[in-house]
Design an enzyme around this catalytic site. Structure first.
Site, short mmCIF file in Angstrom:
data_model
loop_
_atom_site.label_atom_id
_atom_site.label_comp_id
_atom_site.label_asym_id
_atom_site.label_seq_id
_atom_site.Cartn_x
_atom_site.Cartn_y
_atom_site.Cartn_z
N ARG A 9 0.80 -1.13 0.10
CA ARG A 9 -0.11 0.21 0.00
C ARG A 9 0.84 1.30 0.00
NH1 ARG A 9 -4.56 0.00 4.17
NH2 ARG A 9 -5.40 1.50 2.66
N CYS A 10 2.20 1.21 0.11
CA CYS A 10 2.95 2.12 0.19
C CYS A 10 3.84 2.60 -1.22
CB CYS A 10 4.16 2.05 1.23
SG CYS A 10 5.62 3.22 1.21
N GLY A 11 3.51 3.72 -1.37
CA GLY A 11 4.10 3.99 -2.90
C GLY A 11 5.61 3.87 -3.08
#
Length: 113
Positions: A9-11
């Site tokens: 979920r972390c870019g």
């Protein structure tokens, strides 16, 4: 073997994963939110990073601000807090043998490969 402690979920974590895929090197993805590191594993990662446990904490996370920010905690208590709340672990972490980096910015991952 190279490992990436990854949160999909972390870019920044996705960016680092893409970099590792493009590197052609063999690596292992550790989805640390699902497979939370043990106390000893996290302590070992912190040692490889050569940082204090508090430096691995995502201190802007709501859970940290609301529950832990104002508490005086020992290093072991901070590590235990990250194990109980793995969202607090900074990411992505790239480990290669006895060296590790928090790959923010991504260029830090280059140094470890």
């Amino acid at each position: 073997m190279i490992q990436i402690y990854h949160n999909s979920r972390c870019g920044k974590s996705r960016e680092c994963l893409a970099f590792l895929e493009d590197s052609g090197k063999e690596f292992e993805i550790v989805k640390y939110l699902e497979n939370v590191p043990t106390f000893d594993e996290l302590k070992s990662i912190i040692k490889k990073l050569d940082i204090k446990p508090i430096e691995l904490v995502r201190q802007k996370e709501k859970i940290w601000i609301e529950n832990f920010k104002s508490k005086k905690m020992s290093d072991d208590e901070i590590i235990q807090t990250m194990i109980l709340n793995p969202i607090l672990i900074e990411r992505p972490i790239v480990i290669n043998s006895d060296k590790a980096f928090i790959a923010r910015p991504l260029e830090k991952a280059v140094a470890i490969l």
